[in-house]
Design an enzyme around this catalytic site. Sequence first.
Site, PDB file in Angstrom:
ATOM      1  N   GLY A  34       0.810  -1.211   0.000  1.00 19.94           N
ATOM      2  CA  GLY A  34       0.000   0.000   0.000  1.00 19.94           C
ATOM      3  C   GLY A  34       0.841   1.256   0.000  1.00 19.94           C
ATOM      4  O   GLY A  34       2.021   1.225  -0.371  1.00 19.94           O
ATOM      5  N   ALA A  35       0.220   2.400   0.413  1.00 15.43           N
ATOM      6  CA  ALA A  35       0.840   3.726   0.281  1.00 15.43           C
ATOM      7  C   ALA A  35       1.305   3.877  -1.166  1.00 15.43           C
ATOM      8  O   ALA A  35       2.463   4.196  -1.443  1.00 15.43           O
ATOM      9  CB  ALA A  35       1.992   3.917   1.269  1.00 15.43           C
ATOM     10  N   HIS A  40       4.197   2.011  -8.066  1.00 16.46           N
ATOM     11  CA  HIS A  40       3.261   0.881  -8.003  1.00 16.46           C
ATOM     12  C   HIS A  40       2.330   0.885  -9.212  1.00 16.46           C
ATOM     13  O   HIS A  40       2.018  -0.163  -9.778  1.00 16.46           O
ATOM     14  CB  HIS A  40       2.395   0.968  -6.741  1.00 16.46           C
ATOM     15  CG  HIS A  40       3.159   0.863  -5.448  1.00 16.46           C
ATOM     16  ND1 HIS A  40       3.295   1.906  -4.579  1.00 16.46           N
ATOM     17  CD2 HIS A  40       3.808  -0.188  -4.886  1.00 16.46           C
ATOM     18  CE1 HIS A  40       4.001   1.520  -3.520  1.00 16.46           C
ATOM     19  NE2 HIS A  40       4.332   0.261  -3.689  1.00 16.46           N
ATOM     20  N   GLN A  64       7.560  -9.440   7.948  1.00 15.50           N
ATOM     21  CA  GLN A  64       8.819  -8.998   7.349  1.00 15.50           C
ATOM     22  C   GLN A  64       9.423  -7.796   8.082  1.00 15.50           C
ATOM     23  O   GLN A  64      10.390  -7.211   7.606  1.00 15.50           O
ATOM     24  CB  GLN A  64       8.641  -8.732   5.860  1.00 15.50           C
ATOM     25  CG  GLN A  64       7.747  -7.562   5.491  1.00 15.50           C
ATOM     26  CD  GLN A  64       7.438  -7.539   4.005  1.00 15.50           C
ATOM     27  OE1 GLN A  64       6.666  -8.330   3.501  1.00 15.50           O
ATOM     28  NE2 GLN A  64       8.044  -6.610   3.275  1.00 15.50           N
ATOM     29  N   ASP A 153      13.347  -3.179  -5.494  1.00 13.08           N
ATOM     30  CA  ASP A 153      13.711  -4.179  -4.480  1.00 13.08           C
ATOM     31  C   ASP A 153      14.329  -5.362  -5.230  1.00 13.08           C
ATOM     32  O   ASP A 153      13.710  -6.415  -5.370  1.00 13.08           O
ATOM     33  CB  ASP A 153      12.476  -4.594  -3.683  1.00 13.08           C
ATOM     34  CG  ASP A 153      11.914  -3.427  -2.892  1.00 13.08           C
ATOM     35  OD1 ASP A 153      12.567  -2.974  -1.949  1.00 13.08           O
ATOM     36  OD2 ASP A 153      10.831  -2.943  -3.263  1.00 13.08           O
TER      37      ASP A 153
HETATM   38  O1  PAF Z   1       7.816  -4.995  -1.824  1.00 11.73           O
HETATM   39  C1  PAF Z   1       6.869  -5.002  -1.014  1.00 11.73           C
HETATM   40  O2  PAF Z   1       6.067  -4.067  -0.936  1.00 11.73           O
HETATM   41  C2  PAF Z   1       6.699  -6.198  -0.089  1.00 11.73           C
HETATM   42  O3  PAF Z   1       7.937  -6.682   0.333  1.00 11.73           O
HETATM   43  C3  PAF Z   1       5.833  -7.319  -0.695  1.00 11.73           C
HETATM   44  C4  PAF Z   1       6.468  -7.929  -1.917  1.00 11.73           C
HETATM   45  C5  PAF Z   1       4.461  -6.768  -1.053  1.00 11.73           C
HETATM   46  C6  PAF Z   1       5.638  -8.433   0.339  1.00 11.73           C
HETATM   47  O4  PAF Z   1       5.013  -7.974   1.480  1.00 11.73           O
END
Ligand code: PAF
EC number: 6.3.2.1
Length: 285
Positions: A34-35, A40, A64, A153
């Site tokens: 989100g955010a 995205h 995480q 990432d």
């Molecule tokens: O990259 C992210 O936003 C997160 O690590 C993911 C892949 C949605 C997993 O929670």
Amino acid sequence: MTSPIIVRTVAEMREHVRAWKAAGQRVAVVPTMGALHEGHLSLVRLAQQHAERVIATVFVNPKQFAPHEDFDAYPRGEAADAEKLALVGCDLLFAPNATEMYAPGFSTLVSVSGVSEPLEGAARPQFFGGVATVVAKLFIQSQADVAVFGEKDYQQLQVVRRMARDLDIPVEIIGAPTARAEDGLALSSRNAYLSAEERAAAVALPTAMKAAAAAVAQGARIDEAERSAVEALKAAGFGQVDYVEVREASDLSRLGPGPIGDATGRILVAAWLGKTRLIDNMAVG
Ligand code: PAF
């Protein structure tokens, strides 16, 4: 502009997916926390090129984050996320709560060795176990044909690829180029933590990374290029530099300390500006 269908349970999401697949449509998933920002939305647009239907997932995954990290502070705003997804024509927003994702007694951890160990894995030991677990669940829950992740990432992308391959999950994983602000800073939900002054200083990160990548591509010693990048970050006001490292692009094994030769390299950086940890990476050469 059509708003995405918002669903909170795996059962509801699967009903939609079943209907789409029965109509011969491919389904893509874009996992997020989100955010949402333009980065995205660019993942959703890319997903739309590979599938007729796109699911965005929004779940701030507690597994995480370490206890001292920013789980509570992580920016949240479902209404704004849904509006942005409507602008790009995303079909479905899966926004489960924590118990839908992790039922009481949940006790499974997906652990990927090797590629998850250095860099982010060393700096944040709980991180990739949490990511691999939630992403494996999202793949299984959504039964998507395609999944899109940002190269921002980069190590996460390699870990997810390894996990899906090792577990025979039938999903095609696509990496999307990092979306950047005009000055070169990678877009990130965590940029919202930066003060105006820090935001101005943050441009030093992509600048130092680019300079190091160019130097290595032109034959400089890897250790010297990494050291210069660390010095540039410190001079710009960064505090702790977790790493600046040139690694082999697919398995992230160490390269250097001398020139890169014929190897395919990726430079990866993580550094703190005030209380904000920024990460970035780019291809070398
Ligand atoms: O990259 C992210 O936003 C997160 O690590 C993911 C892949 C949605 C997993 O929670």
